[in-house]
Write an enzyme that holds these catalytic residues in place. Structure first.
Site, PDB file in Angstrom:
ATOM      1  N   GLY A   8      24.182  27.175  63.299  1.00  0.00           N
ATOM      2  CA  GLY A   8      24.011  25.798  63.430  1.00  0.00           C
ATOM      3  C   GLY A   8      23.661  24.900  62.089  1.00  0.00           C
ATOM      4  O   GLY A   8      24.757  26.060  60.833  1.00  0.00           O
ATOM      5  N   ARG A  10      23.136  24.772  58.356  1.00  0.00           N
ATOM      6  CA  ARG A  10      22.947  25.919  56.827  1.00  0.00           C
ATOM      7  C   ARG A  10      22.743  27.295  57.990  1.00  0.00           C
ATOM      8  O   ARG A  10      21.865  28.321  56.767  1.00  0.00           O
ATOM      9  CB  ARG A  10      21.476  25.312  56.014  1.00  0.00           C
ATOM     10  CG  ARG A  10      21.961  23.908  55.918  1.00  0.00           C
ATOM     11  CD  ARG A  10      23.416  23.604  54.345  1.00  0.00           C
ATOM     12  NE  ARG A  10      23.241  22.504  54.110  1.00  0.00           N
ATOM     13  CZ  ARG A  10      24.574  22.396  53.811  1.00  0.00           C
ATOM     14  NH1 ARG A  10      25.590  22.551  54.947  1.00  0.00           N
ATOM     15  NH2 ARG A  10      24.817  20.890  53.287  1.00  0.00           N
ATOM     16  N   LYS A  13      27.765  29.410  57.569  1.00  0.00           N
ATOM     17  CA  LYS A  13      29.362  30.215  58.629  1.00  0.00           C
ATOM     18  C   LYS A  13      29.988  29.612  57.488  1.00  0.00           C
ATOM     19  O   LYS A  13      31.581  30.402  57.631  1.00  0.00           O
ATOM     20  CB  LYS A  13      29.306  28.043  59.638  1.00  0.00           C
ATOM     21  CG  LYS A  13      28.300  28.441  60.896  1.00  0.00           C
ATOM     22  CD  LYS A  13      28.145  27.558  62.058  1.00  0.00           C
ATOM     23  CE  LYS A  13      28.209  26.144  61.475  1.00  0.00           C
ATOM     24  NZ  LYS A  13      27.137  25.379  60.889  1.00  0.00           N
ATOM     25  N   HIS A  48      31.734  21.344  47.435  1.00  0.00           N
ATOM     26  CA  HIS A  48      32.462  22.138  48.719  1.00  0.00           C
ATOM     27  C   HIS A  48      33.637  22.786  47.770  1.00  0.00           C
ATOM     28  O   HIS A  48      34.230  23.909  47.615  1.00  0.00           O
ATOM     29  CB  HIS A  48      33.133  22.401  50.276  1.00  0.00           C
ATOM     30  CG  HIS A  48      31.603  21.631  50.779  1.00  0.00           C
ATOM     31  ND1 HIS A  48      31.435  23.055  51.759  1.00  0.00           N
ATOM     32  CD2 HIS A  48      30.707  21.112  51.243  1.00  0.00           C
ATOM     33  CE1 HIS A  48      29.816  22.819  52.360  1.00  0.00           C
ATOM     34  NE2 HIS A  48      30.142  21.663  51.901  1.00  0.00           N
ATOM     35  N   GLU A  51      33.256  24.691  44.796  1.00  0.00           N
ATOM     36  CA  GLU A  51      33.099  25.569  45.375  1.00  0.00           C
ATOM     37  C   GLU A  51      33.941  26.418  45.832  1.00  0.00           C
ATOM     38  O   GLU A  51      33.864  28.449  45.891  1.00  0.00           O
ATOM     39  CB  GLU A  51      31.441  26.117  46.387  1.00  0.00           C
ATOM     40  CG  GLU A  51      30.468  25.168  45.982  1.00  0.00           C
ATOM     41  CD  GLU A  51      29.435  25.338  46.708  1.00  0.00           C
ATOM     42  OE1 GLU A  51      29.229  25.245  48.247  1.00  0.00           O
ATOM     43  OE2 GLU A  51      28.164  24.853  46.589  1.00  0.00           O
TER      44      GLU A  51
END
Length: 170
Positions: A8, A10, A13, A48, A51
């Site tokens: 799902g 958050r 994954k 992203h 990160e």
């Protein structure tokens, strides 16, 4: 080799997939399938990218992923939901044509040497979609997920940041 990771929103994954890739490669590839639709999403994409470290090669491709320069690489493909959205729009919301095109891309990946870690959302586990289009896409996503999982050597379901192996390679 295909490794399939679903779960799902958050559920952890992407982080799990990136850790997995870095364990087997010092220079992995990240294929982002998203199209940036608005400022909020642009901010998410920028976060992203920040990160991920400099060791990552980033490719933005909404389709034809098997044609990208990813042969003999460790690749994280994030994610099937956005990849399918791109195909679904390009095939005028035709489920059968979209699913056939998606399966052909997965088959194309399987023909390449490399490790392909494919991330997907389990959107069918929530509330029943309120619109016909939403229900069509939920069905499409479910069938696409089943196809990738059937071809994968490993399949992992993420829940609350924890991996549950559904299928494990020897």
């Amino acid at each position: 080799m295909i490794v399939y990771i679903s779960g799902g929103a958050r559920s952890g994954k992407s982080g799990f997939a990136q850790e997995m890739a870095l364990k087997v490669s010092s220079a992995p590839v990240y294929v982002a399938t998203a199209k940036v639709w608005d400022e909020d999403f642009a901010a998410r994409v920028a976060r992203h990218k920040r990160e991920r470290g400099a060791e990552w090669t980033s490719i933005e491709a909404g389709a034809d992923i098997h044609l990208q320069p990813i042969k003999n690489r460790v690749v994280v493909i994030d994610c099937v939901t956005l990849w399918l959205t791109n195909l679904f729009i390009s095939y005028d919301e035709d489920i059968e044509r979209t699913l056939a095109a998606f399966k052909a891309e997965i088959d194309g990946l399987m023909a390449l040497e490399g490790t392909f870690i494919i991330i997907s959302n389990e959107i069918g586990m929530g509330v029943h979609a309120a619109t016909e289009l939403g229900r069509k896409f939920t069905d499409l996503q479910g069938w696409a997920n089943q196809y990738v999982a059937s071809k994968a050597e490993e399949a992992i379901f993420m829940v609350s940041g924890l991996p549950l192996w559904l299928k494990k390679s020897n």
